[in-house]
Design an enzyme around this catalytic site. Structure first.
Site, PDB file in Angstrom:
ATOM      1  N   HIS A  85      51.996  71.507  46.784  1.00  0.00           N
ATOM      2  CA  HIS A  85      52.893  71.871  45.690  1.00  0.00           C
ATOM      3  C   HIS A  85      54.281  71.313  46.007  1.00  0.00           C
ATOM      4  O   HIS A  85      54.594  71.069  47.176  1.00  0.00           O
ATOM      5  CB  HIS A  85      52.935  73.394  45.484  1.00  0.00           C
ATOM      6  CG  HIS A  85      53.595  73.795  44.188  1.00  0.00           C
ATOM      7  ND1 HIS A  85      53.367  73.131  43.005  1.00  0.00           N
ATOM      8  CD2 HIS A  85      54.487  74.767  43.892  1.00  0.00           C
ATOM      9  CE1 HIS A  85      54.092  73.693  42.042  1.00  0.00           C
ATOM     10  NE2 HIS A  85      54.786  74.683  42.554  1.00  0.00           N
ATOM     11  N   ASP A 116      61.607  76.303  40.146  1.00  0.00           N
ATOM     12  CA  ASP A 116      60.315  75.659  39.903  1.00  0.00           C
ATOM     13  C   ASP A 116      60.217  75.340  38.422  1.00  0.00           C
ATOM     14  O   ASP A 116      60.095  76.246  37.590  1.00  0.00           O
ATOM     15  CB  ASP A 116      59.163  76.580  40.360  1.00  0.00           C
ATOM     16  CG  ASP A 116      57.833  75.843  40.363  1.00  0.00           C
ATOM     17  OD1 ASP A 116      57.611  75.008  39.449  1.00  0.00           O
ATOM     18  OD2 ASP A 116      57.013  76.087  41.263  1.00  0.00           O
ATOM     19  N   CYS A 156      52.496  69.275  38.977  1.00  0.00           N
ATOM     20  CA  CYS A 156      53.755  69.642  39.646  1.00  0.00           C
ATOM     21  C   CYS A 156      54.473  68.426  40.224  1.00  0.00           C
ATOM     22  O   CYS A 156      55.699  68.397  40.243  1.00  0.00           O
ATOM     23  CB  CYS A 156      53.508  70.699  40.703  1.00  0.00           C
ATOM     24  SG  CYS A 156      52.389  70.210  42.002  1.00  0.00           S
TER      25      CYS A 156
END
Ligand SMILES: [Zn+2]
Length: 351
Positions: free
Chosen positions: A211, A228, A184
């Site tokens: 995250h 995202d 990520c």
């Protein structure tokens, strides 16, 4: 009600104009007031969390405004394909165009461009060999790797042939245009730059529980929208708390003109203790850094952003009975990125 002396209706336009003039003066006064510098420096001196956030802001609020990088991105992405796909998408109003562009960028980035990497393929065995890899620790970058803002290098040993493969975790988004893989951190980093390259209002969101993701200001929806890139997710701020069942404490967003605590948008349940800084100090910290970032703006620009900020705060006022939760129950899918084992380790495998 008629004015008792003149018998006329009060002029509401005049009253509201006076109100907004006073309100604007009040807002601008707060931005121009420099008397809180001492409190800020004391806070940085005494609180490690504030120092970490400040150091992040010095990087994340500035690095993406780089014209050479934007050109590099636009040269590398398949613009012809992207724009052809956007043109095919239905839209109710012209303003919806950028929402469609962002949706296509999410699709393109995940499906055609970037790869998730739990473990790299073995350098010797080639494609498809990542399943034979086992972790062999981490080391610092070598001379070549350290040219590209590389923090650590993960090592993997192949169970098949014994070769050690390096997985350098690069932070230089231009290097990521070439390597096109990561977790990520790499995804959100390069995706921030991509959004900026298209001239979109972009935030990088950091979550303390490991995250990161993005937000984009939608001129169509007139608000900040969660994105995202790992999940190809547009406007689903509930996915972490609800779909992943993730526990979180802080979510902080960075852009070229703002640092803001956006936790209320994402932490809908499983709230972890917020014990790193007092709430008052955190709010002060964010407004102080934001004020610094906006210090060279005109009055009108400042006022416009301040109004936008206030509207955003209104989104987080409770709206009755669990609105946010009920909308999500039917949409729940678990985390898409990462292997089942990897998600299990992180407690992000959903319910
Ligand atoms: Zn091998």
């Amino acid at each position: 009600m008629p004015d008792t002396e003149t018998g006329r209706e009060p002029d509401f336009q005049l009253v509201s104009a006076m109100f907004f003039k006073k309100y604007k003066d009040y807002i601008l006064g707060r931005y121009r007031d420099a008397s809180d510098g001492y409190r800020f420096h004391e806070l940085l001196r005494s609180n490690g969390f504030a120092r970490d956030l400040y150091n992040s802001s010095r990087r994340l609020c500035t690095i993406y405004d780089n014209g050479d990088w934007h050109s590099k991105v636009l040269e590398t992405l398949d613009l012809e394909l992207i724009y052809a796909n956007v043109d095919k998408m239905p839209k109710k109003k012209e303003e919806e165009y950028t929402d469609n562009l962002v949706k296509e960028l999410l699709r393109y980035f995940k499906r055609d461009f970037f790869k998730w990497c739990d473990k790299p393929d073995c350098d010797n065995c080639g494609p498809g060999s990542s399943k034979n890899q086992e972790s062999a620790g981490v080391v610092g970058p070598n001379a070549d790797e350290s040219k590209y803002d590389c923090g650590v290098v993960e090592l993997y040993k192949c169970k098949n042939c014994g070769t050690i493969t390096r997985f350098p975790r690069y932070n230089d988004p231009i290097k990521l245009l070439e390597t096109r893989k990561g977790r990520c951190g790499e995804w959100a980093n390069l995706f921030t730059l991509i959004l900026k390259s298209f001239g979109l209002g972009t935030r990088y969101v950091w979550n303390r529980e490991d995250h990161v993701w993005n937000e984009y200001y939608s001129p169509y929806l007139e608000r900040w929208v969660h994105l995202d890139s790992c999940e190809q997710s547009f406007d689903q701020p509930y996915i972490y708390a609800i779909n992943w069942n993730k526990s979180m404490s802080y979510c902080i967003a960075y852009s070229s003109d703002t640092v803001i605590d956006v936790s209320k948008r994402y932490i809908l349940k499983n709230q972890l203790p917020r014990d790193q800084i007092s709430e008052d100090d955190l709010q002060f910290f964010c407004s102080y850094v934001t004020k610094q970032l906006r210090s060279s703006m005109s009055d009108d620009e400042l006022y416009k952003l301040a109004c936008r900020d206030n509207l955003e705060q209104l989104e987080w006022f409770p709206k009755g009975t669990g609105d946010n939760l009920s909308q999500t129950k039917t949409e729940g899918v678990g985390r898409q990125s990462g292997s089942a084992d990897w998600k299990q380790q992180r407690g992000e495998h959903g319910k």
